[in-house]
Design a protein around this motif. Sequence first.
Motif, PDB file in Angstrom:
ATOM      1  N   ASN A  58       0.815  -1.217   0.000  1.00  0.00           N
ATOM      2  CA  ASN A  58       0.000   0.000   0.000  1.00  0.00           C
ATOM      3  C   ASN A  58       0.842   1.257   0.000  1.00  0.00           C
ATOM      4  OD1 ASN A  58      -2.933  -0.843   0.332  1.00  0.00           O
ATOM      5  ND2 ASN A  58      -1.947  -2.023   1.943  1.00  0.00           N
ATOM      6  N   GLU A  59       2.085   1.118  -0.484  1.00  0.00           N
ATOM      7  CA  GLU A  59       3.016   2.244  -0.429  1.00  0.00           C
ATOM      8  C   GLU A  59       2.429   3.508  -1.064  1.00  0.00           C
ATOM      9  OE1 GLU A  59       6.935   1.073  -1.722  1.00  0.00           O
ATOM     10  OE2 GLU A  59       7.456   3.183  -1.985  1.00  0.00           O
ATOM     11  N   ALA A  60       1.683   3.334  -2.156  1.00  0.00           N
ATOM     12  CA  ALA A  60       1.142   4.489  -2.866  1.00  0.00           C
ATOM     13  C   ALA A  60       0.245   5.319  -1.956  1.00  0.00           C
ATOM     14  CB  ALA A  60       0.369   4.034  -4.089  1.00  0.00           C
ATOM     15  N   TYR A  61      -0.624   4.671  -1.206  1.00  0.00           N
ATOM     16  CA  TYR A  61      -1.528   5.411  -0.331  1.00  0.00           C
ATOM     17  C   TYR A  61      -0.767   6.052   0.817  1.00  0.00           C
ATOM     18  CZ  TYR A  61      -5.281   2.923  -2.702  1.00  0.00           C
ATOM     19  OH  TYR A  61      -6.122   2.417  -3.641  1.00  0.00           O
ATOM     20  N   GLN A  76       0.751   9.322   0.038  1.00  0.00           N
ATOM     21  CA  GLN A  76      -0.133  10.421  -0.338  1.00  0.00           C
ATOM     22  C   GLN A  76      -0.899  11.000   0.834  1.00  0.00           C
ATOM     23  OE1 GLN A  76      -2.219  10.705  -3.717  1.00  0.00           O
ATOM     24  NE2 GLN A  76      -0.853   9.497  -4.957  1.00  0.00           N
ATOM     25  N   SER A  77      -1.186  10.167   1.798  1.00  0.00           N
ATOM     26  CA  SER A  77      -2.191  10.552   2.777  1.00  0.00           C
ATOM     27  C   SER A  77      -1.759  10.141   4.173  1.00  0.00           C
ATOM     28  CB  SER A  77      -3.499   9.855   2.425  1.00  0.00           C
ATOM     29  OG  SER A  77      -4.518  10.331   3.240  1.00  0.00           O
ATOM     30  N   ASP A  82       2.000  12.318  -6.790  1.00  0.00           N
ATOM     31  CA  ASP A  82       2.124  11.510  -7.993  1.00  0.00           C
ATOM     32  C   ASP A  82       0.792  10.875  -8.331  1.00  0.00           C
ATOM     33  OD1 ASP A  82       4.603   9.062  -9.032  1.00  0.00           O
ATOM     34  OD2 ASP A  82       2.785   9.777  -9.993  1.00  0.00           O
ATOM     35  N   ILE A  83       0.114  11.416  -9.360  1.00  0.00           N
ATOM     36  CA  ILE A  83      -1.279  11.004  -9.529  1.00  0.00           C
ATOM     37  C   ILE A  83      -1.443   9.630 -10.140  1.00  0.00           C
ATOM     38  CG2 ILE A  83      -2.757  13.024  -9.464  1.00  0.00           C
ATOM     39  CD1 ILE A  83      -0.993  11.893 -12.586  1.00  0.00           C
ATOM     40  N   THR A  84      -0.384   9.016 -10.623  1.00  0.00           N
ATOM     41  CA  THR A  84      -0.556   7.647 -11.090  1.00  0.00           C
ATOM     42  C   THR A  84      -0.531   6.677  -9.909  1.00  0.00           C
ATOM     43  OG1 THR A  84       1.806   7.562 -11.463  1.00  0.00           O
ATOM     44  CG2 THR A  84       0.420   8.069 -13.342  1.00  0.00           C
ATOM     45  N   LEU A  85      -0.120   7.209  -8.751  1.00  0.00           N
ATOM     46  CA  LEU A  85      -0.135   6.360  -7.563  1.00  0.00           C
ATOM     47  C   LEU A  85      -1.476   6.507  -6.861  1.00  0.00           C
ATOM     48  CD1 LEU A  85       3.293   7.025  -5.852  1.00  0.00           C
ATOM     49  CD2 LEU A  85       2.674   5.201  -7.402  1.00  0.00           C
ATOM     50  N   GLY A  86      -1.822   5.530  -6.062  1.00  0.00           N
ATOM     51  CA  GLY A  86      -3.030   5.652  -5.277  1.00  0.00           C
ATOM     52  C   GLY A  86      -4.270   5.296  -6.056  1.00  0.00           C
ATOM     53  N   LEU A 136     -14.664   6.383  -5.854  1.00  0.00           N
ATOM     54  CA  LEU A 136     -15.085   6.101  -4.476  1.00  0.00           C
ATOM     55  C   LEU A 136     -13.882   5.941  -3.553  1.00  0.00           C
ATOM     56  CD1 LEU A 136     -18.004   3.579  -4.954  1.00  0.00           C
ATOM     57  CD2 LEU A 136     -18.151   5.955  -4.276  1.00  0.00           C
ATOM     58  N   TYR A 137     -12.894   5.145  -3.982  1.00  0.00           N
ATOM     59  CA  TYR A 137     -11.760   4.884  -3.094  1.00  0.00           C
ATOM     60  C   TYR A 137     -11.006   6.159  -2.777  1.00  0.00           C
ATOM     61  CZ  TYR A 137     -12.578   0.119  -4.723  1.00  0.00           C
ATOM     62  OH  TYR A 137     -13.145  -1.071  -5.061  1.00  0.00           O
ATOM     63  N   ARG A 138     -10.725   6.936  -3.799  1.00  0.00           N
ATOM     64  CA  ARG A 138      -9.965   8.168  -3.553  1.00  0.00           C
ATOM     65  C   ARG A 138     -10.758   9.150  -2.710  1.00  0.00           C
ATOM     66  NH1 ARG A 138      -5.194   8.609  -7.213  1.00  0.00           N
ATOM     67  NH2 ARG A 138      -4.714  10.625  -6.283  1.00  0.00           N
ATOM     68  N   SER A 139     -12.065   9.166  -2.909  1.00  0.00           N
ATOM     69  CA  SER A 139     -12.879  10.066  -2.082  1.00  0.00           C
ATOM     70  C   SER A 139     -12.843   9.629  -0.630  1.00  0.00           C
ATOM     71  CB  SER A 139     -14.320  10.088  -2.563  1.00  0.00           C
ATOM     72  OG  SER A 139     -14.361  10.310  -3.941  1.00  0.00           O
TER      73      SER A 139
END
Lengths: 268, 254
Positions: free
Chosen positions: A92-95, A98-99, B98-102, B114-117
Amino acid sequence: MFRHLSAVWTARHFVLSLVKLDLRLRYRRSVLGIGWSLLNPIAMTTVFTVVFSQLFGNGNPIGYAAFALAGLAVWGFLRDAATGGSKAFLANEAYIRQSPLPYTIYTLRTVLGQAIHTTMALGVVIVVLACWKGEAGVLVGVLLALPGFLLALVAAWAIATIGAFICAFFHDTAHILEVSCQIGFFLTPIMYDRKVLDNRGLAWLVDINPANLYLSVIRDPLLNGIPSATEFAQLGNAYVAAFVFTAALVGLAVGVVSWLQKKVIFHL
Amino acid sequence: MAKIELTDVSVTFNAHQQKRVSLKEYLIRGLLFRPSANPVLRVRALEGINITARDGDRIGIIGHNGAGKSTLLKTLAGVYPPTTGTRVVEGKICSLFDITLGFEPEATGWENILYRSYLQGETPASIRGKLDEIAAFSELGDFLNIAVRNYSQGMMMRLAFSIATAIDPEVLLVDEVLAVGDLAFTRKAQARMRELMKTARLMVIVAHDLETIRDLCTRVIWMTHGQMVMSGDPKEVVSAYVQAMTGASTQAAA
Protein backbone atom coordinates in the motif's frame (compact mmCIF):
# COMPACT_ATOMS: atom_id res chain seq x y z
CA MET A 1 -4.16 4.90 21.41
CA PHE A 2 -7.80 5.97 21.44
CA ARG A 3 -7.02 8.83 19.12
CA HIS A 4 -5.43 6.32 16.78
CA LEU A 5 -8.44 4.02 16.96
CA SER A 6 -10.85 6.87 16.30
CA ALA A 7 -8.75 7.84 13.28
CA VAL A 8 -9.05 4.23 12.09
CA TRP A 9 -12.81 4.40 12.63
CA THR A 10 -12.98 7.62 10.60
CA ALA A 11 -11.22 5.85 7.74
CA ARG A 12 -13.58 2.88 7.87
CA HIS A 13 -15.23 3.53 4.50
CA PHE A 14 -11.84 3.51 2.85
CA VAL A 15 -10.77 0.24 4.49
CA LEU A 16 -14.07 -1.57 3.96
CA SER A 17 -14.34 -0.62 0.30
CA LEU A 18 -10.82 -1.91 -0.31
CA VAL A 19 -11.53 -5.15 1.56
CA LYS A 20 -14.52 -5.67 -0.74
CA LEU A 21 -12.29 -5.01 -3.73
CA ASP A 22 -9.67 -7.46 -2.47
CA LEU A 23 -12.26 -10.19 -2.09
CA ARG A 24 -13.56 -9.60 -5.57
CA LEU A 25 -10.12 -9.44 -7.14
CA ARG A 26 -8.75 -12.50 -5.44
CA TYR A 27 -10.72 -14.77 -7.67
CA ARG A 28 -11.55 -12.64 -10.66
CA ARG A 29 -11.75 -14.50 -13.92
CA SER A 30 -11.83 -17.86 -12.18
CA VAL A 31 -14.62 -20.35 -12.55
CA LEU A 32 -15.15 -21.25 -8.93
CA GLY A 33 -14.76 -17.69 -7.78
CA ILE A 34 -14.69 -17.36 -4.05
CA GLY A 35 -15.02 -21.14 -3.74
CA TRP A 36 -11.29 -21.37 -4.25
CA SER A 37 -10.66 -19.94 -0.80
CA LEU A 38 -12.48 -22.97 0.58
CA LEU A 39 -10.83 -25.45 -1.72
CA ASN A 40 -7.40 -25.27 -0.11
CA PRO A 41 -8.47 -26.08 3.45
CA ILE A 42 -11.04 -28.64 2.27
CA ALA A 43 -8.47 -30.36 0.09
CA MET A 44 -5.95 -30.42 2.92
CA THR A 45 -8.60 -31.75 5.28
CA THR A 46 -9.55 -34.51 2.85
CA VAL A 47 -5.93 -35.59 2.51
CA PHE A 48 -5.36 -35.49 6.24
CA THR A 49 -8.54 -37.45 6.88
CA VAL A 50 -7.73 -40.12 4.35
CA VAL A 51 -4.13 -40.47 5.53
CA PHE A 52 -4.24 -39.73 9.24
CA SER A 53 -7.71 -40.42 10.59
CA GLN A 54 -6.74 -43.95 11.52
CA LEU A 55 -3.54 -42.77 13.12
CA PHE A 56 -4.73 -39.64 14.93
CA GLY A 57 -8.50 -39.68 14.76
CA ASN A 58 -9.37 -42.97 16.43
CA GLY A 59 -11.06 -44.16 13.27
CA ASN A 60 -13.72 -41.44 13.33
CA PRO A 61 -13.30 -39.79 9.93
CA ILE A 62 -16.03 -37.14 10.08
CA GLY A 63 -15.08 -36.03 13.55
CA TYR A 64 -11.43 -35.91 12.51
CA ALA A 65 -12.30 -34.00 9.35
CA ALA A 66 -14.11 -31.33 11.37
CA PHE A 67 -11.22 -31.24 13.82
CA ALA A 68 -8.62 -30.85 11.07
CA LEU A 69 -10.56 -28.27 9.07
CA ALA A 70 -11.24 -26.10 12.11
CA GLY A 71 -7.58 -26.29 13.08
CA LEU A 72 -6.41 -25.50 9.57
CA ALA A 73 -8.79 -22.54 9.32
CA VAL A 74 -7.62 -20.93 12.57
CA TRP A 75 -3.95 -21.69 11.94
CA GLY A 76 -4.21 -20.42 8.38
CA PHE A 77 -5.75 -17.18 9.61
CA LEU A 78 -2.94 -16.50 12.07
CA ARG A 79 -0.26 -17.55 9.62
CA ASP A 80 -1.64 -15.40 6.80
CA ALA A 81 -2.01 -12.46 9.17
CA ALA A 82 1.67 -12.75 10.05
CA THR A 83 3.05 -13.36 6.56
CA GLY A 84 0.55 -11.43 4.41
CA GLY A 85 0.15 -8.68 6.96
CA SER A 86 3.91 -8.07 6.95
CA LYS A 87 3.73 -7.06 3.33
CA ALA A 88 0.88 -4.61 3.93
CA PHE A 89 2.96 -1.44 3.90
CA LEU A 90 4.92 -2.44 0.85
CA ALA A 91 1.71 -3.27 -0.97
CA ASN A 92 0.00 0.00 0.00
CA GLU A 93 3.02 2.24 -0.43
CA ALA A 94 1.14 4.49 -2.87
CA TYR A 95 -1.53 5.41 -0.33
CA ILE A 96 1.00 5.85 2.46
CA ARG A 97 2.95 8.36 0.40
CA GLN A 98 -0.13 10.42 -0.34
CA SER A 99 -2.19 10.55 2.78
CA PRO A 100 -1.45 10.72 6.49
CA LEU A 101 -3.93 8.01 7.43
CA PRO A 102 -2.98 5.78 10.38
CA TYR A 103 -0.72 2.95 9.27
CA THR A 104 -2.74 0.25 10.97
CA ILE A 105 -5.56 0.57 8.45
CA TYR A 106 -3.42 -1.17 5.86
CA THR A 107 -2.82 -4.17 8.08
CA LEU A 108 -6.52 -4.07 8.95
CA ARG A 109 -7.33 -4.28 5.25
CA THR A 110 -5.31 -7.48 4.95
CA VAL A 111 -6.58 -9.04 8.18
CA LEU A 112 -10.27 -8.36 7.50
CA GLY A 113 -10.05 -10.05 4.12
CA GLN A 114 -8.43 -13.07 5.71
CA ALA A 115 -11.00 -13.10 8.50
CA ILE A 116 -13.78 -13.39 5.92
CA HIS A 117 -12.11 -16.39 4.31
CA THR A 118 -11.60 -18.00 7.69
CA THR A 119 -15.26 -17.44 8.55
CA MET A 120 -16.24 -19.29 5.41
CA ALA A 121 -14.01 -22.24 6.25
CA LEU A 122 -15.35 -22.33 9.80
CA GLY A 123 -18.85 -22.11 8.34
CA VAL A 124 -18.17 -25.35 6.50
CA VAL A 125 -17.06 -26.92 9.79
CA ILE A 126 -20.29 -25.81 11.44
CA VAL A 127 -22.38 -27.23 8.61
CA VAL A 128 -20.52 -30.55 8.77
CA LEU A 129 -20.98 -30.72 12.53
CA ALA A 130 -24.66 -29.79 12.30
CA CYS A 131 -25.30 -32.55 9.76
CA TRP A 132 -23.26 -35.12 11.62
CA LYS A 133 -24.25 -34.46 15.22
CA GLY A 134 -27.62 -32.95 14.36
CA GLU A 135 -28.23 -31.36 17.74
CA ALA A 136 -28.69 -27.85 19.11
CA GLY A 137 -25.30 -28.21 20.77
CA VAL A 138 -23.69 -26.96 17.60
CA LEU A 139 -25.31 -23.55 18.07
CA VAL A 140 -24.09 -23.41 21.64
CA GLY A 141 -20.64 -24.29 20.36
CA VAL A 142 -20.79 -21.43 17.86
CA LEU A 143 -21.81 -18.96 20.58
CA LEU A 144 -18.98 -20.11 22.81
CA ALA A 145 -16.45 -19.92 20.00
CA LEU A 146 -17.50 -16.47 18.80
CA PRO A 147 -15.63 -14.40 21.43
CA GLY A 148 -12.60 -16.57 20.72
CA PHE A 149 -12.81 -15.65 17.07
CA LEU A 150 -12.96 -11.97 17.95
CA LEU A 151 -9.91 -12.38 20.16
CA ALA A 152 -8.11 -14.09 17.28
CA LEU A 153 -9.09 -11.21 14.99
CA VAL A 154 -7.63 -8.62 17.34
CA ALA A 155 -4.50 -10.74 17.80
CA ALA A 156 -4.13 -11.17 14.04
CA TRP A 157 -4.35 -7.41 13.53
CA ALA A 158 -1.71 -6.86 16.21
CA ILE A 159 0.59 -9.51 14.70
CA ALA A 160 0.14 -8.10 11.22
CA THR A 161 0.93 -4.59 12.44
CA ILE A 162 4.07 -5.65 14.27
CA GLY A 163 5.18 -7.71 11.28
CA ALA A 164 4.49 -4.90 8.83
CA PHE A 165 6.52 -2.34 10.76
CA ILE A 166 9.47 -4.65 11.25
CA CYS A 167 9.32 -5.81 7.65
CA ALA A 168 9.58 -2.20 6.47
CA PHE A 169 12.96 -2.01 8.19
CA PHE A 170 14.21 -5.56 7.58
CA HIS A 171 12.75 -7.04 4.44
CA ASP A 172 13.83 -10.57 5.35
CA THR A 173 11.25 -10.58 8.11
CA ALA A 174 8.59 -11.90 5.76
CA HIS A 175 10.74 -14.89 4.83
CA ILE A 176 11.71 -15.58 8.43
CA LEU A 177 8.03 -15.56 9.36
CA GLU A 178 7.14 -17.95 6.57
CA VAL A 179 9.76 -20.46 7.67
CA SER A 180 8.76 -20.13 11.32
CA CYS A 181 5.14 -20.77 10.41
CA GLN A 182 6.12 -23.88 8.48
CA ILE A 183 7.90 -25.19 11.55
CA GLY A 184 5.13 -24.04 13.86
CA PHE A 185 2.55 -25.97 11.84
CA PHE A 186 4.03 -29.27 12.85
CA LEU A 187 4.53 -28.29 16.47
CA THR A 188 0.91 -27.19 16.87
CA PRO A 189 -1.86 -29.74 17.44
CA ILE A 190 -3.64 -29.20 14.11
CA MET A 191 -3.33 -32.59 12.45
CA TYR A 192 -3.19 -34.38 15.75
CA ASP A 193 -4.88 -33.95 19.08
CA ARG A 194 -2.72 -32.59 21.89
CA LYS A 195 -3.09 -35.85 23.79
CA VAL A 196 -0.58 -37.34 21.35
CA LEU A 197 2.09 -35.05 22.76
CA ASP A 198 0.73 -35.08 26.31
CA ASN A 199 1.10 -38.85 26.46
CA ARG A 200 4.74 -38.54 25.50
CA GLY A 201 5.48 -35.99 28.20
CA LEU A 202 5.67 -33.14 25.68
CA ALA A 203 2.68 -31.23 27.00
CA TRP A 204 4.89 -28.19 27.60
CA LEU A 205 5.47 -27.88 23.88
CA VAL A 206 1.75 -27.35 23.37
CA ASP A 207 1.38 -25.12 26.42
CA ILE A 208 3.97 -22.61 25.29
CA ASN A 209 2.53 -22.46 21.78
CA PRO A 210 0.54 -19.22 21.42
CA ALA A 211 -1.43 -20.51 18.42
CA ASN A 212 -2.77 -23.27 20.62
CA LEU A 213 -4.48 -20.64 22.79
CA TYR A 214 -6.66 -19.59 19.88
CA LEU A 215 -7.25 -23.15 18.78
CA SER A 216 -8.56 -23.99 22.22
CA VAL A 217 -11.02 -21.07 22.26
CA ILE A 218 -12.31 -21.57 18.73
CA ARG A 219 -11.90 -25.17 17.65
CA ASP A 220 -12.58 -26.90 20.95
CA PRO A 221 -15.92 -25.23 21.82
CA LEU A 222 -17.10 -25.73 18.22
CA LEU A 223 -16.37 -29.44 18.36
CA ASN A 224 -17.60 -30.01 21.90
CA GLY A 225 -21.03 -28.47 21.40
CA ILE A 226 -22.73 -28.25 24.77
CA PRO A 227 -19.84 -28.50 27.24
CA SER A 228 -19.68 -30.62 30.32
CA ALA A 229 -18.62 -29.03 33.62
CA THR A 230 -14.92 -29.86 33.20
CA GLU A 231 -14.90 -28.79 29.58
CA PHE A 232 -16.54 -25.51 30.56
CA ALA A 233 -13.95 -24.89 33.26
CA GLN A 234 -11.19 -25.68 30.79
CA LEU A 235 -12.75 -23.30 28.28
CA GLY A 236 -12.89 -20.58 30.90
CA ASN A 237 -9.19 -20.99 31.64
CA ALA A 238 -8.40 -21.03 27.95
CA TYR A 239 -10.32 -17.79 27.46
CA VAL A 240 -8.47 -16.09 30.28
CA ALA A 241 -5.12 -17.17 28.83
CA ALA A 242 -6.12 -16.12 25.32
CA PHE A 243 -7.35 -12.76 26.57
CA VAL A 244 -4.14 -12.08 28.47
CA PHE A 245 -2.01 -13.05 25.50
CA THR A 246 -4.08 -10.92 23.12
CA ALA A 247 -3.80 -7.96 25.47
CA ALA A 248 -0.02 -8.45 25.55
CA LEU A 249 0.09 -8.57 21.75
CA VAL A 250 -1.99 -5.40 21.53
CA GLY A 251 0.33 -3.72 24.01
CA LEU A 252 3.33 -4.74 21.95
CA ALA A 253 1.67 -3.50 18.77
CA VAL A 254 0.83 -0.15 20.38
CA GLY A 255 4.45 0.16 21.48
CA VAL A 256 5.78 -0.67 18.03
CA VAL A 257 3.41 1.79 16.37
CA SER A 258 4.27 4.70 18.62
CA TRP A 259 8.00 3.96 18.36
CA LEU A 260 8.21 3.49 14.64
CA GLN A 261 5.41 5.39 12.98
CA LYS A 262 7.44 8.54 12.51
CA LYS A 263 10.36 6.63 11.03
CA VAL A 264 8.79 4.04 8.80
CA ILE A 265 7.91 6.38 5.93
CA PHE A 266 11.59 6.97 5.25
CA HIS A 267 12.26 3.26 4.94
CA LEU A 268 9.59 2.37 2.44
CA MET B 1 -10.65 28.43 8.59
CA ALA B 2 -7.61 27.00 6.92
CA LYS B 3 -4.18 27.61 8.35
CA ILE B 4 -0.63 26.52 7.77
CA GLU B 5 2.14 27.18 10.25
CA LEU B 6 5.55 25.62 9.91
CA THR B 7 7.97 26.81 12.56
CA ASP B 8 11.63 26.03 12.06
CA VAL B 9 10.81 22.71 10.47
CA SER B 10 13.50 20.39 9.29
CA VAL B 11 13.21 16.91 7.82
CA THR B 12 16.26 14.70 7.90
CA PHE B 13 16.46 11.01 7.09
CA ASN B 14 18.86 8.25 6.22
CA ALA B 15 18.98 6.96 2.69
CA HIS B 16 20.75 3.73 1.96
CA GLN B 17 22.52 2.91 -1.23
CA GLN B 18 20.58 -0.28 -1.55
CA LYS B 19 17.01 -0.19 -0.39
CA ARG B 20 17.12 -3.47 1.43
CA VAL B 21 18.78 -3.37 4.79
CA SER B 22 19.13 -6.92 5.90
CA LEU B 23 19.47 -8.04 9.47
CA LYS B 24 23.05 -9.05 8.71
CA GLU B 25 23.83 -5.51 7.57
CA TYR B 26 22.35 -4.05 10.73
CA LEU B 27 24.36 -6.35 12.96
CA ILE B 28 27.63 -5.73 11.14
CA ARG B 29 27.19 -2.02 11.44
CA GLY B 30 26.16 -2.14 15.05
CA LEU B 31 28.27 -4.89 16.51
CA LEU B 32 31.38 -5.35 14.48
CA PHE B 33 32.06 -1.67 13.73
CA ARG B 34 33.15 -2.57 10.25
CA PRO B 35 32.36 -0.27 7.35
CA SER B 36 29.34 -1.78 5.68
CA ALA B 37 28.71 -2.40 2.03
CA ASN B 38 25.49 -0.45 2.27
CA PRO B 39 26.55 2.98 3.55
CA VAL B 40 24.10 5.49 4.88
CA LEU B 41 23.61 8.89 3.36
CA ARG B 42 22.20 11.44 5.76
CA VAL B 43 19.79 13.55 3.70
CA ARG B 44 18.85 16.99 4.95
CA ALA B 45 15.74 17.35 2.88
CA LEU B 46 14.40 20.47 4.62
CA GLU B 47 16.11 22.90 6.96
CA GLY B 48 14.77 25.87 8.88
CA ILE B 49 11.48 26.18 7.05
CA ASN B 50 9.19 28.90 8.32
CA ILE B 51 5.88 29.35 6.57
CA THR B 52 2.71 31.01 7.77
CA ALA B 53 -0.39 31.04 5.60
CA ARG B 54 -4.05 31.83 6.11
CA ASP B 55 -7.27 31.64 4.10
CA GLY B 56 -6.91 33.13 0.66
CA ASP B 57 -3.17 32.58 0.36
CA ARG B 58 -1.99 30.84 -2.76
CA ILE B 59 1.63 29.85 -2.34
CA GLY B 60 3.79 28.77 -5.22
CA ILE B 61 7.03 26.90 -4.65
CA ILE B 62 9.80 26.96 -7.21
CA GLY B 63 13.34 25.71 -7.23
CA HIS B 64 15.75 23.29 -8.85
CA ASN B 65 15.16 19.56 -8.97
CA GLY B 66 15.94 18.06 -5.61
CA ALA B 67 15.49 21.33 -3.73
CA GLY B 68 12.96 19.81 -1.37
CA LYS B 69 9.71 21.12 -2.90
CA SER B 70 7.93 17.77 -2.89
CA THR B 71 9.29 17.01 0.55
CA LEU B 72 7.85 20.31 1.76
CA LEU B 73 4.45 19.44 0.32
CA LYS B 74 4.53 16.00 1.89
CA THR B 75 5.44 17.55 5.24
CA LEU B 76 2.50 19.94 4.90
CA ALA B 77 0.24 16.99 4.10
CA GLY B 78 1.39 15.19 7.21
CA VAL B 79 2.99 12.30 5.35
CA TYR B 80 6.53 13.17 6.52
CA PRO B 81 6.79 13.96 10.22
CA PRO B 82 9.17 16.87 10.91
CA THR B 83 12.43 15.86 12.55
CA THR B 84 12.56 19.17 14.40
CA GLY B 85 10.21 22.11 14.58
CA THR B 86 6.43 22.19 14.67
CA ARG B 87 3.83 21.75 12.01
CA VAL B 88 0.31 23.05 12.38
CA VAL B 89 -2.07 22.57 9.49
CA GLU B 90 -5.77 23.12 10.03
CA GLY B 91 -8.53 22.41 7.59
CA LYS B 92 -9.41 19.52 5.33
CA ILE B 93 -6.30 18.68 3.34
CA CYS B 94 -6.38 17.34 -0.17
CA SER B 95 -3.12 16.43 -1.82
CA LEU B 96 -2.35 15.82 -5.47
CA PHE B 97 1.03 14.16 -5.52
CA ASP B 98 2.12 11.51 -7.99
CA ILE B 99 -1.28 11.00 -9.53
CA THR B 100 -0.56 7.65 -11.09
CA LEU B 101 -0.13 6.36 -7.56
CA GLY B 102 -3.03 5.65 -5.28
CA PHE B 103 -5.25 4.07 -7.89
CA GLU B 104 -6.37 0.48 -7.69
CA PRO B 105 -5.37 -0.61 -11.21
CA GLU B 106 -7.85 -3.47 -11.45
CA ALA B 107 -10.86 -1.43 -10.36
CA THR B 108 -12.96 0.71 -12.70
CA GLY B 109 -12.92 4.50 -12.89
CA TRP B 110 -16.16 4.75 -10.92
CA GLU B 111 -14.80 2.55 -8.15
CA ASN B 112 -11.58 4.50 -7.98
CA ILE B 113 -13.59 7.69 -7.57
CA LEU B 114 -15.08 6.10 -4.48
CA TYR B 115 -11.76 4.88 -3.09
CA ARG B 116 -9.97 8.17 -3.55
CA SER B 117 -12.88 10.07 -2.08
CA TYR B 118 -12.88 7.82 0.96
CA LEU B 119 -9.11 8.30 1.19
CA GLN B 120 -9.77 12.03 1.37
CA GLY B 121 -12.33 11.63 4.11
CA GLU B 122 -15.66 11.48 2.29
CA THR B 123 -18.48 9.16 3.35
CA PRO B 124 -20.76 7.15 1.04
CA ALA B 125 -23.59 9.58 1.75
CA SER B 126 -21.61 12.70 0.95
CA ILE B 127 -20.06 11.32 -2.24
CA ARG B 128 -23.26 10.03 -3.79
CA GLY B 129 -24.37 13.48 -4.88
CA LYS B 130 -20.97 14.40 -6.30
CA LEU B 131 -20.30 11.34 -8.47
CA ASP B 132 -21.94 12.75 -11.56
CA GLU B 133 -20.27 16.11 -11.13
CA ILE B 134 -16.85 14.45 -10.85
CA ALA B 135 -17.49 12.29 -13.90
CA ALA B 136 -18.63 15.30 -15.91
CA PHE B 137 -15.60 17.41 -14.99
CA SER B 138 -13.15 14.65 -15.89
CA GLU B 139 -14.80 14.23 -19.31
CA LEU B 140 -13.82 10.58 -19.35
CA GLY B 141 -17.30 9.36 -20.27
CA ASP B 142 -17.48 5.64 -20.96
CA PHE B 143 -13.86 5.14 -19.98
CA LEU B 144 -14.98 5.28 -16.38
CA ASN B 145 -16.44 1.80 -16.82
CA ILE B 146 -13.13 0.11 -17.56
CA ALA B 147 -10.20 -0.72 -15.31
CA VAL B 148 -7.86 2.13 -14.52
CA ARG B 149 -4.80 0.18 -15.62
CA ASN B 150 -5.87 0.94 -19.17
CA TYR B 151 -5.78 4.70 -18.64
CA SER B 152 -3.08 7.02 -19.90
CA GLN B 153 -1.27 9.32 -17.47
CA GLY B 154 -3.34 12.26 -18.63
CA MET B 155 -6.59 10.41 -18.05
CA MET B 156 -5.52 9.44 -14.56
CA MET B 157 -4.57 13.02 -13.85
CA ARG B 158 -7.96 14.25 -15.03
CA LEU B 159 -9.69 11.76 -12.80
CA ALA B 160 -7.50 12.52 -9.79
CA PHE B 161 -7.88 16.26 -10.23
CA SER B 162 -11.66 16.03 -10.64
CA ILE B 163 -11.97 14.01 -7.47
CA ALA B 164 -9.60 16.20 -5.50
CA THR B 165 -11.34 19.44 -6.35
CA ALA B 166 -14.87 18.11 -6.04
CA ILE B 167 -14.52 17.37 -2.39
CA ASP B 168 -14.20 20.99 -1.35
CA PRO B 169 -10.78 20.94 0.29
CA GLU B 170 -9.74 23.71 2.62
CA VAL B 171 -6.05 23.14 2.00
CA LEU B 172 -5.08 22.03 -1.51
CA LEU B 173 -1.56 20.77 -2.11
CA VAL B 174 -0.56 20.29 -5.73
CA ASP B 175 2.76 18.77 -6.82
CA GLU B 176 3.54 19.33 -10.50
CA VAL B 177 0.63 17.29 -11.72
CA LEU B 178 -0.87 19.65 -14.22
CA ALA B 179 1.91 19.25 -16.74
CA VAL B 180 0.38 16.08 -18.14
CA GLY B 181 -2.97 17.53 -19.10
CA ASP B 182 -3.75 18.70 -22.62
CA LEU B 183 -4.28 22.41 -23.29
CA ALA B 184 -8.05 22.33 -22.85
CA PHE B 185 -7.88 20.51 -19.57
CA THR B 186 -5.06 22.65 -18.20
CA ARG B 187 -7.16 25.74 -18.84
CA LYS B 188 -10.18 24.09 -17.26
CA ALA B 189 -8.13 23.04 -14.24
CA GLN B 190 -6.75 26.52 -13.76
CA ALA B 191 -10.25 27.95 -13.99
CA ARG B 192 -11.42 25.56 -11.34
CA MET B 193 -8.48 26.35 -9.08
CA ARG B 194 -9.27 30.05 -9.41
CA GLU B 195 -12.85 29.23 -8.48
CA LEU B 196 -11.68 27.35 -5.43
CA MET B 197 -9.45 30.22 -4.44
CA LYS B 198 -12.40 32.62 -4.49
CA THR B 199 -13.97 30.74 -1.63
CA ALA B 200 -11.09 31.73 0.63
CA ARG B 201 -9.15 28.47 0.59
CA LEU B 202 -5.47 27.78 0.98
CA MET B 203 -3.41 26.39 -1.84
CA VAL B 204 0.21 25.40 -2.12
CA ILE B 205 1.42 24.50 -5.58
CA VAL B 206 4.73 23.26 -6.88
CA ALA B 207 5.29 23.83 -10.56
CA HIS B 208 8.03 24.44 -13.04
CA ASP B 209 5.69 26.42 -15.27
CA LEU B 210 6.61 29.92 -14.12
CA GLU B 211 3.72 31.57 -16.02
CA THR B 212 1.18 29.58 -14.03
CA ILE B 213 2.92 30.36 -10.78
CA ARG B 214 3.07 34.06 -11.53
CA ASP B 215 -0.62 34.22 -12.50
CA LEU B 216 -2.15 32.00 -9.89
CA CYS B 217 -0.20 32.71 -6.74
CA THR B 218 -0.27 35.46 -4.15
CA ARG B 219 3.12 34.49 -2.77
CA VAL B 220 6.07 32.53 -4.13
CA ILE B 221 8.78 30.69 -2.24
CA TRP B 222 12.09 29.87 -3.89
CA MET B 223 13.85 26.86 -2.45
CA THR B 224 17.41 25.64 -2.86
CA HIS B 225 18.93 22.57 -1.27
CA GLY B 226 16.22 22.24 1.35
CA GLN B 227 16.25 25.87 2.42
CA MET B 228 14.07 28.85 1.62
CA VAL B 229 16.09 31.38 -0.33
CA MET B 230 13.43 33.97 -0.99
CA SER B 231 9.76 34.44 -0.24
CA GLY B 232 7.43 37.19 -1.35
CA ASP B 233 5.75 38.80 -4.31
CA PRO B 234 5.37 36.38 -7.23
CA LYS B 235 6.81 38.68 -9.89
CA GLU B 236 9.86 39.56 -7.79
CA VAL B 237 10.72 36.05 -6.76
CA VAL B 238 10.17 34.57 -10.18
CA SER B 239 12.34 37.17 -11.91
CA ALA B 240 15.06 36.73 -9.29
CA TYR B 241 14.90 32.97 -9.85
CA VAL B 242 15.06 33.34 -13.62
CA GLN B 243 17.97 35.76 -13.35
CA ALA B 244 19.86 33.40 -11.08
CA MET B 245 19.25 30.44 -13.39
CA THR B 246 20.12 32.25 -16.61
CA GLY B 247 23.05 33.96 -14.94
CA ALA B 248 24.33 30.58 -13.83
CA SER B 249 23.90 29.02 -17.24
CA THR B 250 25.62 31.89 -19.06
CA GLN B 251 28.47 31.58 -16.61
CA ALA B 252 28.63 27.87 -17.22
CA ALA B 253 28.58 28.40 -20.99
CA ALA B 254 31.38 30.97 -20.83
